[in-house]
Design a protein around this motif. Structure first.
Motif, PDB file in Angstrom:
ATOM      1  N   ASP A 153       0.859  -1.184   0.000  1.00 35.74           N
ATOM      2  CA  ASP A 153       0.000   0.000   0.000  1.00 35.74           C
ATOM      3  C   ASP A 153       0.902   1.243   0.000  1.00 35.74           C
ATOM      4  O   ASP A 153       1.686   1.445   0.918  1.00 35.74           O
ATOM      5  CB  ASP A 153      -0.895  -0.028   1.243  1.00 35.74           C
ATOM      6  N   ASN A 228      -4.491   3.872  -3.944  1.00 40.57           N
ATOM      7  CA  ASN A 228      -5.624   3.862  -3.028  1.00 40.57           C
ATOM      8  C   ASN A 228      -5.263   3.014  -1.809  1.00 40.57           C
ATOM      9  O   ASN A 228      -4.443   2.097  -1.894  1.00 40.57           O
ATOM     10  CB  ASN A 228      -6.872   3.304  -3.708  1.00 40.57           C
ATOM     11  N   SER A 229      -5.896   3.305  -0.690  1.00 34.43           N
ATOM     12  CA  SER A 229      -5.591   2.568   0.531  1.00 34.43           C
ATOM     13  C   SER A 229      -6.453   1.311   0.590  1.00 34.43           C
ATOM     14  O   SER A 229      -7.281   1.133   1.477  1.00 34.43           O
ATOM     15  CB  SER A 229      -5.823   3.459   1.759  1.00 34.43           C
ATOM     16  N   ASN A 230      -6.235   0.440  -0.399  1.00 32.69           N
ATOM     17  CA  ASN A 230      -7.000  -0.801  -0.514  1.00 32.69           C
ATOM     18  C   ASN A 230      -6.158  -1.782  -1.326  1.00 32.69           C
ATOM     19  O   ASN A 230      -6.004  -1.610  -2.535  1.00 32.69           O
ATOM     20  CB  ASN A 230      -8.336  -0.528  -1.201  1.00 32.69           C
ATOM     21  N   GLU A 260      -5.213  -0.402   5.583  1.00 32.17           N
ATOM     22  CA  GLU A 260      -6.632  -0.081   5.465  1.00 32.17           C
ATOM     23  C   GLU A 260      -7.293  -0.913   4.374  1.00 32.17           C
ATOM     24  O   GLU A 260      -6.635  -1.385   3.437  1.00 32.17           O
ATOM     25  CB  GLU A 260      -6.827   1.402   5.125  1.00 32.17           C
ATOM     26  N   PHE A 261      -8.615  -1.068   4.509  1.00 34.30           N
ATOM     27  CA  PHE A 261      -9.434  -1.737   3.505  1.00 34.30           C
ATOM     28  C   PHE A 261     -10.767  -1.009   3.451  1.00 34.30           C
ATOM     29  O   PHE A 261     -11.375  -0.734   4.485  1.00 34.30           O
ATOM     30  CB  PHE A 261      -9.624  -3.218   3.855  1.00 34.30           C
ATOM     31  N   THR A 262     -11.243  -0.712   2.227  1.00 38.63           N
ATOM     32  CA  THR A 262     -12.445   0.117   2.078  1.00 38.63           C
ATOM     33  C   THR A 262     -13.589  -0.597   1.376  1.00 38.63           C
ATOM     34  O   THR A 262     -14.598   0.020   1.086  1.00 38.63           O
ATOM     35  CB  THR A 262     -12.093   1.379   1.277  1.00 38.63           C
ATOM     36  N   THR A 306     -11.508   1.596   8.860  1.00 40.01           N
ATOM     37  CA  THR A 306     -10.860   0.909   7.745  1.00 40.01           C
ATOM     38  C   THR A 306      -9.675   0.067   8.210  1.00 40.01           C
ATOM     39  O   THR A 306      -9.341  -0.940   7.571  1.00 40.01           O
ATOM     40  CB  THR A 306     -10.393   1.930   6.707  1.00 40.01           C
ATOM     41  N   TYR A 310      -9.390  -3.895   7.504  1.00 38.93           N
ATOM     42  CA  TYR A 310      -8.215  -4.514   6.873  1.00 38.93           C
ATOM     43  C   TYR A 310      -7.736  -5.711   7.699  1.00 38.93           C
ATOM     44  O   TYR A 310      -7.464  -6.793   7.156  1.00 38.93           O
ATOM     45  CB  TYR A 310      -7.099  -3.486   6.737  1.00 38.93           C
TER      46      TYR A 310
END
Length: 331
Positions: A153, A228-230, A260-262, A306, A310
């Motif tokens: 990430d 992106n934070s995914n 993080e996961f969105t 988030t 994650y």
């Protein structure tokens, strides 16, 4: 001897005739000039009438033109007002949709808050357990892969806000993984959006060597593209582009580094199950491991949780795909 009288060519009679002739010519000239003057006067009057008619026509055209311009200006103003109303309506619709999203998020937060309160109440009823303070161990992830790929990430939360560089712990944990694998057949690194960090190398495995490992880490340190934070798109890309199902000797290990996961966990789990199916013994061709960094959980106020999403997703993914999830407490 006969004396003849001399004849003069310019006698008085001759002068009389000449004068009469000149008088007649002058009279004709005067009469002719009077006729031409009358004709010219008539022509001038006709031209004046024609000119007045043309001026009247031009004035009429000018009046019509001004009227048309006023109508066009009025129509343009009406169209501009209609466009402005459409723009305002679109803005209001967008604002209403955002309000609905915010309301849905607020309700979800209330549900999560209620669940957390219930969990806290249940924990308060349980006997108190004192756990020893154990320092985080080095990344002891499963060993056995001969092809390893990193999904990192590269969003802002994984970087030091003061310098814009990655947190030193990110590079350190990559070093820990590489130390576990002294020698492999192939190595690669992608960002969370699925871009190859060493883009010039193409979408293929790199041969393992100390120079390649050093180059990968240097490229990651200089990598200035914010993903992106995914990490899910990067996981999908790594499996689709690097896994070779026709190569029975390939043992691919995938390592996710993120915080993080969105998205929605159920969708990701089903998709990974299709992309990396288990055999009759429950073994999968690709082992997925993950490391969680505490930036979203500990250091940032994140009402969407988030960071927890994650951690929950990666823990379940690693469990289903034969790997291990390690959550770091500090940077």
């Amino acid at each position: 001897m006969i004396h003849r009288r001399k004849i003069s060519l310019f006698s008085l009679s001759f002068l009389d005739c000449i004068c009469c002739g000149f008088g007649a010519i002058i009279l004709l000239f005067v009469l002719t000039m009077g006729s031409q003057t009358e004709t010219m006067r008539n022509v001038r009057e006709s031209l004046q009438r024609i000119m007045l008619a043309h001026l009247s026509t031009l004035a009429d055209f000018s009046t019509r033109k001004e009227e048309l311009l006023r109508k066009a200006s009025a129509q343009a103003a009406v169209q501009a007002e209609i466009r402005q109303q459409d723009t305002l309506k679109a803005l209001l619709d967008d604002l209403e949709q955002q309000i609905q999203y915010q309301e849905a998020g607020r309700r979800a937060l209330l549900v999560e808050q209620d669940q957390m309160q219930k969990s806290i109440a249940a924990l308060q009823k349980m006997p108190v357990m004192v756990l020893p303070d154990v320092e985080p161990a080095p990344i002891g992830l499963p060993v056995g892969s001969n092809h390893i790929v990193f999904i990192v990430d590269t969003s802002g939360s994984m970087r030091n806000p003061g310098t814009g560089n990655f947190w030193p712990m990110v590079i350190q944990k990559i070093d820990d993984v590489l130390d576990v694998y002294p020698e492999v057949l192939g190595i690669q690194i992608l960002d969370a959006d699925g871009r190859f960090v060493l883009g010039r190398t193409g979408q293929q495995w790199l041969p393992d060597s100390p120079e390649i490992r050093s180059g990968l880490k240097q490229a990651l340190r200089r990598y200035d593209i914010f993903s992106n934070s995914n990490p899910v798109p990067g996981i999908y890309q790594a499996i689709q582009r690097l896994y070779e199902p026709d190569n029975p000797a390939m043992k691919m290990g995938l390592y996710v580094f993120g915080d993080e996961f969105t998205g929605t966990a159920d969708v990701v789990l089903r998709q990974l199950d299709r992309m990396n199916p288990a055999d009759e013994n429950g073994l999968r061709p690709i082992v997925i491991n993950a490391v969680g960094f505490p930036t979203a959980v500990r250091y940032y106020l994140n009402p969407a949780n988030t960071g927890l999403k994650y951690a929950n997703l990666m823990r379940e993914v690693c469990f289903q795909h034969g790997g291990a999830f390690i959550a770091l407490r500090d940077l």
